[in-house]
Design a protein around this motif. Structure first.
Motif, mmCIF file in Angstrom:
data_model
loop_
_atom_site.group_PDB
_atom_site.id
_atom_site.type_symbol
_atom_site.label_atom_id
_atom_site.label_comp_id
_atom_site.label_asym_id
_atom_site.label_seq_id
_atom_site.Cartn_x
_atom_site.Cartn_y
_atom_site.Cartn_z
ATOM 1 N N UNK A 47 19.273 7.402 -18.293
ATOM 2 C CA UNK A 47 20.667 7.079 -18.602
ATOM 3 C C UNK A 47 21.569 7.868 -17.662
ATOM 4 N N UNK A 48 22.757 7.330 -17.388
ATOM 5 C CA UNK A 48 23.739 8.026 -16.558
ATOM 6 C C UNK A 48 25.130 7.538 -16.935
ATOM 7 N N UNK A 49 26.124 8.285 -16.502
ATOM 8 C CA UNK A 49 27.504 7.850 -16.710
ATOM 9 C C UNK A 49 28.272 7.964 -15.400
ATOM 10 N N UNK A 50 29.552 7.654 -15.438
ATOM 11 C CA UNK A 50 30.333 7.633 -14.206
ATOM 12 C C UNK A 50 30.565 9.014 -13.605
ATOM 13 N N UNK A 51 30.295 10.076 -14.371
ATOM 14 C CA UNK A 51 30.444 11.442 -13.872
ATOM 15 C C UNK A 51 29.160 11.969 -13.245
ATOM 16 N N UNK A 52 28.148 11.120 -13.126
ATOM 17 C CA UNK A 52 26.816 11.429 -12.589
ATOM 18 C C UNK A 52 26.005 12.330 -13.511
ATOM 19 N N UNK A 53 26.415 12.481 -14.770
ATOM 20 C CA UNK A 53 25.551 13.146 -15.747
ATOM 21 C C UNK A 53 24.361 12.231 -15.962
ATOM 22 N N UNK A 54 23.149 12.801 -16.062
ATOM 23 C CA UNK A 54 21.955 11.973 -16.155
ATOM 24 C C UNK A 54 20.952 12.540 -17.141
ATOM 25 N N UNK A 55 20.220 11.631 -17.766
ATOM 26 C CA UNK A 55 19.040 11.981 -18.536
ATOM 27 C C UNK A 55 17.862 11.577 -17.670
ATOM 28 N N UNK A 56 16.992 12.541 -17.352
ATOM 29 C CA UNK A 56 15.875 12.302 -16.452
ATOM 30 C C UNK A 56 14.557 12.523 -17.167
#
Length: 116
Positions: A47-56
Motif C-alpha cells: 500500500x502507498x499514499x500520495x506522500x510516498x508512505x508505504x507498507x512493504x
C-alpha cells in the motif's frame, strides 16, 4: 472544488508522474528498489499514499559499511543486508523509487519488442 472533482484530480495524480510505479507495484505485486537517505530497500509494496508512505513486505535492506582495522585504517567497503518481513516506510525518507532493475531486464529478454 467538489468531491467528485477532487477524486478525479487525485486519480490523475496517481496515474501521472512517479506514482504509477507504486500503484503498478501494488496491483501486480512486483518488486521495487527504494533509495532512502542512507540505505536501499528491495521489496514489494502492499500500500502507498500520495506522500510516498508505504507498507512493504519481503524487504531486503542493503547498506554499505566501511570497516576499520586497528589504528583507524580504513579497508574496502562491505555491503551488508538483512531481511524484514513487513515494515512501514515514512515517505519523507524516500529519495527514488524504481521498478526492480533485474526483473525489468529479464522481462526485456523474454519479451523483446519487435519493430516490423
Amino acid at each position: 472544488m467538489t468531491l467528485e472533482e477532487l477524486q478525479k484530480r487525485e486519480e490523475e495524480e496517481f496515474n501521472m508522474g512517479p506514482l504509477p510505479v507504486l500503484t503498478q507495484s501494488v496491483k501486480n505485486n512486483t518488486q521495487v528498489l527504494i533509495s532512502c537517505r542512507n540505505k536501499k530497500l528491495l521489496g514489494r509494496v502492499k500500500a502507498s499514499d500520495r506522500h510516498r508512505n508505504m507498507v512493504l513486505e519481503k524487504v531486503k535492506d542493503v547498506w554499505t559499511k566501511v570497516p576499520t582495522n586497528g589504528r583507524s585504517k580504513k579497508s574496502k567497503p562491505v555491503n551488508e543486508d538483512h531481511y524484514i518481513s513487513k515494515m512501514v516506510l515514512c515517505g519523507d525518507s524516500v529519495i527514488v523509487v524504481l521498478r526492480n532493475p533485474l526483473m525489468h531486464r529479464q522481462q526485456e529478454r523474454t519479451c523483446p519488442l519487435r519493430w516490423e
